[in-house]
Write an enzyme that holds these catalytic residues in place. Structure first.
Site, short mmCIF file in Angstrom:
data_model
loop_
_atom_site.label_atom_id
_atom_site.label_comp_id
_atom_site.label_asym_id
_atom_site.label_seq_id
_atom_site.Cartn_x
_atom_site.Cartn_y
_atom_site.Cartn_z
N THR A 1 0.86 -1.20 0.00
CA THR A 1 0.00 0.00 0.00
C THR A 1 0.89 1.24 0.00
OG1 THR A 1 -1.82 -1.09 1.10
CG2 THR A 1 -1.58 1.26 1.57
N GLY B 1 -10.74 -1.86 3.43
CA GLY B 1 -9.76 -1.75 4.51
C GLY B 1 -9.71 -0.34 5.08
N1 ASP Z 1 -3.99 -1.41 4.88
C1 ASP Z 1 -4.25 -2.04 3.60
C2 ASP Z 1 -5.62 -2.69 3.66
O1 ASP Z 1 -5.93 -3.31 4.64
C3 ASP Z 1 -3.24 -3.05 3.22
C4 ASP Z 1 -1.78 -2.64 3.36
O2 ASP Z 1 -1.47 -1.64 3.97
O3 ASP Z 1 -0.91 -3.34 2.81
O4 ASP Z 1 -6.34 -2.64 2.70
#
Ligand code: ASP
Length: 300
Positions: free
Chosen positions: A168, A198
């Site tokens: 992300t 998310g």
């Molecule tokens: N926080 C992101 C989600 O849960 C995933 C990530 O940060 O890699 O969609």
């Protein structure tokens, strides 16, 4: 000249073989994005534009899990989330379950500036994208070989195998006028259920900016970032407890006994202090040093 500051991240994660194979490429991508954001700030541009442009570059880079290179859900589809927040006005824009939109963060900004809402999801977000001539790409544009291989592996194992993270992206900045901004964008977690949303697009969880306290962008297990209200908690520790930025980040990531999630945050405050904290093996990140040198780091 008044102080400017910028920090970005390319996701909290394990040191996966993909990540190890692509260290040089990811460093290059982060540095390029950092310099783009820093140049905007140096020329007197807004923190809001800096974080948006940085995130757009990272969305276009297939080595990160946002835009092109997004994670695939357990049906092999891309569904993206993004958000942006202006610390001066406390205005924000967010989108979730977005498909085919090349740059979800730009669409989040359009939600903020061109609608009376904060958050648009699914078909409504896509209608706004079409109405405002956002760049649309075919589904195949977003799916990289690496993420497709991940999808096939999950299909072979068990459809319900735990979700995985993977890159992300986010940015926080302070501009010359003393304004803060944050932006975050993701393809979500691999092998998640369709329709899963998310923290990335949840204001207060994976993104928050307030000129009185700080700007924060988060990454990690979205379910925990949401329930721990991570980004806003950091702001509250500064507002109510007068904690320093780094202490507030460390408290939320490392000291809360009930925090069971894998996560990381980047943050900046109105004085230009930066905060970085993560409890994963890796968080790809970059920032400008006090002397104006680009710093890029992945491990602790
Ligand atoms: N926080 C992101 C989600 O849960 C995933 C990530 O940060 O890699 O969609």
């Amino acid at each position: 000249m008044k102080k400017i500051a910028i920090v970005l991240h390319g996701g909290a994660d394990r040191a996966t073989p993909f990540l190890k194979r692509n260290i040089i490429g990811s460093e290059k991508g982060l540095k390029e994005a950092l310099l783009k954001g820093y140049t905007i700030l140096k020329k007197g541009g807004t923190a809001l534009s800096a974080v948006e442009e940085v995130v757009i570059l990272l969305e276009d880079n297939p080595l990160f899990n946002a835009g092109r290179g997004s994670a695939l859900n357990n049906r092999g589809e891309v569904e993206m989330d993004a958000s942006i927040m202006d610390g001066k006005t406390l205005k924000a824009g967010a989108v979730s379950i977005v498909r085919t939109v090349k740059n979800p963060v730009a669409l989040a900004r359009t939600v903020m500036t061109a609608t009376k809402h904060v958050f648009l999801s699914g078909y409504g977000a896509l209608e706004l994208a079409n109405a405002t001539s956002a760049v649309i790409e075919p589904d195949s544009y977003f799916i990289t070989q690496h993420k497709y291989d991940d999808f096939l592996k999950f299909q072979k194992k068990n459809k319900h195998t735990k979700n995985t993270l993977g890159g992300t992206v986010g940015a926080v900045a302070l501009d010359v006028k003393g304004n803060l901004a944050a932006a975050t964008s993701t393809g979500g977690t691999s092998n998640c259920l369709p329709g899963r949303v998310g923290d990335t697009c949840i204001i207060g969880a994976g993104c928050y900016a307030n000129n009185r306290t700080c700007a924060v962008s988060g990454t990690g297990d979205g379910e925990f970032l949401i329930t721990n209200v991570v980004a806003h908690s950091i702001s509250m520790l500064i507002e109510l407890k007068n904690m320093s930025l780094q202490k507030a980040c460390d408290f939320v990531i490392h000291k809360r006994k009930y925090n069971q999630g894998q996560m990381g945050v980047i943050a900046v405050d109105p004085k230009g202090n930066i905060g970085i904290s993560f409890n994963t093996e890796v968080m790809r990140r970059a920032w400008m040093s006090e002397k104006g040198e680009p710093m890029v780091k992945f491990f602790k």
